[in-house]
Design an enzyme around this catalytic site. Structure first.
Site, PDB file in Angstrom:
ATOM      1  N   HIS A   1      49.196  37.263  46.557  1.00  0.00           N
ATOM      2  CA  HIS A   1      48.158  37.480  47.631  1.00  0.00           C
ATOM      3  C   HIS A   1      47.972  39.062  47.195  1.00  0.00           C
ATOM      4  O   HIS A   1      48.403  40.486  47.628  1.00  0.00           O
ATOM      5  CB  HIS A   1      49.543  38.329  49.098  1.00  0.00           C
ATOM      6  CG  HIS A   1      48.743  37.971  50.006  1.00  0.00           C
ATOM      7  ND1 HIS A   1      49.163  37.439  50.827  1.00  0.00           N
ATOM      8  CD2 HIS A   1      47.177  38.257  50.487  1.00  0.00           C
ATOM      9  CE1 HIS A   1      48.251  37.928  52.122  1.00  0.00           C
ATOM     10  NE2 HIS A   1      47.861  38.895  51.472  1.00  0.00           N
TER      11      HIS A   1
ATOM     12  N   ASP B   1      46.061  32.409  46.123  1.00  0.00           N
ATOM     13  CA  ASP B   1      46.429  33.917  46.332  1.00  0.00           C
ATOM     14  C   ASP B   1      47.037  33.933  47.952  1.00  0.00           C
ATOM     15  O   ASP B   1      47.674  34.564  47.103  1.00  0.00           O
ATOM     16  CB  ASP B   1      44.804  34.641  46.334  1.00  0.00           C
ATOM     17  CG  ASP B   1      45.169  36.604  46.409  1.00  0.00           C
ATOM     18  OD1 ASP B   1      46.603  37.012  45.486  1.00  0.00           O
ATOM     19  OD2 ASP B   1      45.213  36.929  47.173  1.00  0.00           O
TER      20      ASP B   1
END
Length: 324
Positions: free
Chosen positions: A283, A259
């Site tokens: 993210h 991520d």
């Protein structure tokens, strides 16, 4: 607060939309604007509490800090504060930097489990096959009966283990900066990582980015991971040496679900996008529907503490302290 003390509180959320804010401060809205050029809502020298804009570029977050000569509290809405700590040197002594512990645990832990399951069960391949109209069946590993190593056992690491509990794992091994005991079992010190890595089928990174963890996952770390193991990173991109990870992925030793990456955002022509066995999300561990109610509760509680001169929560450091 004394009458001559600064009263302005800069909030990145519209103050009239937050129920329960304590009376006393002068609440001003500042989130940097869509392009990062929003004019300051007041004189930064009059700001007592600065709540850092969320999901903005670092340059936007730190832009007013050099002018905040009388600030007392800098409150982030992120769990990590690594993008702020290097910009506090111009602030007066005694300023409390606080993070958003309690805001992101649920969402980040959900994503850690989602990335783990998606990668193990081959979901990205199914999506590609669906787009091409192909019925493509494969044998994939389950999460059940696997050994999971959580590196970084703070509140997010513990929340990840809470959500892993129903999956019938063989074991969960916990690692943090120093050893301790929890209700779920022992936490190993980071010094024991080399001995723990070879037995882990899944390694989940949820550690903060510090000088001690920057580049923690390098060639040696990756070489000690079990053949075919999965690396999941919901911490910070710079915890992982990207070049070393690329080598491990291209060699087929491990797979990864990320991520966060380094650099971030990942350039369109970066080889990590197309490395074998990698799943990348942009993210998104924190920004979900769970964010706003938890962030508002944190701000109401923290500002109430500030107004009533009670101890603040989540203090990461105080400027001018010996450890700075």
């Amino acid at each position: 607060m004394t009458h001559d003390a600064p009263r302005d509180v800069w909030l990145p959320l519209p103050p009239d939309g937050i129920d329960g804010l304590p009376e006393g401060p002068n609440y001003l809205f500042y989130d940097g604007g869509d392009d990062g050029t929003q004019p300051f809502p007041g004189d930064p020298a009059d700001c007592a509490v600065y709540v850092v804009p969320y999901l903005k570029r670092q340059s936007v977050k730190v832009r007013p800090l050099p002018l905040m000569r009388n600030v007392r509290v800098v409150q982030t809405l992120s769990a990590g504060v690594d993008d702020i700590t290097g910009h506090l040197s111009g602030l007066p002594a005694g300023v409390s930097l606080c993070n958003a512990r309690g805001v992101h645990e649920a969402s980040t832990a959900e994503l850690a489990v989602a990335l783990t399951l998606a990668s193990l069960r081959g979901i990205p391949g199914f999506v590609r096959a669906q787009q091409e109209g192909r019925w493509q069946s494969h044998f994939h590993p389950a999460l059940a009966d696997r050994s999971v190593l959580i590196v970084g056992y703070g509140s997010i690491g513990a929340a990840i283990e809470d959500r892993l509990a129903p999956f019938e794992l063989a074991r969960v091994v916990r690692v943090a900066r120093s050893a301790r005991t929890t209700e779920r079992g022992p936490v190993h010190p980071i010094a024991e990582l080399p001995a723990l890595l070879p037995d882990a089928d899944v390694v989940i990174l949820s550690t903060p980015l510090t000088e001690a963890t920057r580049g923690l996952v390098g060639k040696d770390f990756l070489a000690r991971m079990k053949e075919g193991a999965l690396l999941v990173n919901v911490a910070r991109g710079a915890v992982v040496d990207t070049d070393a990870l690329l080598g491990a992925l291209e060699g087929g030793r491990i797979t990864a679900a990320l991520d966060v990456v380094d650099p971030e955002p990942l350039p369109a022509d970066h080889p990590l996008w197309h490395a074998p066995g990698v799943l990348i999300s942009p993210h998104v561990g924190g920004p979900t529907s769970a964010f706003l109610p938890r962030a508002e509760r944190l701000l109401v509680d923290q500002l109430g503490r500030y107004v009533n001169r009670e101890p603040l929560r989540n203090v990461v450091l105080t400027t001018g302290a010996a450890s700075d």
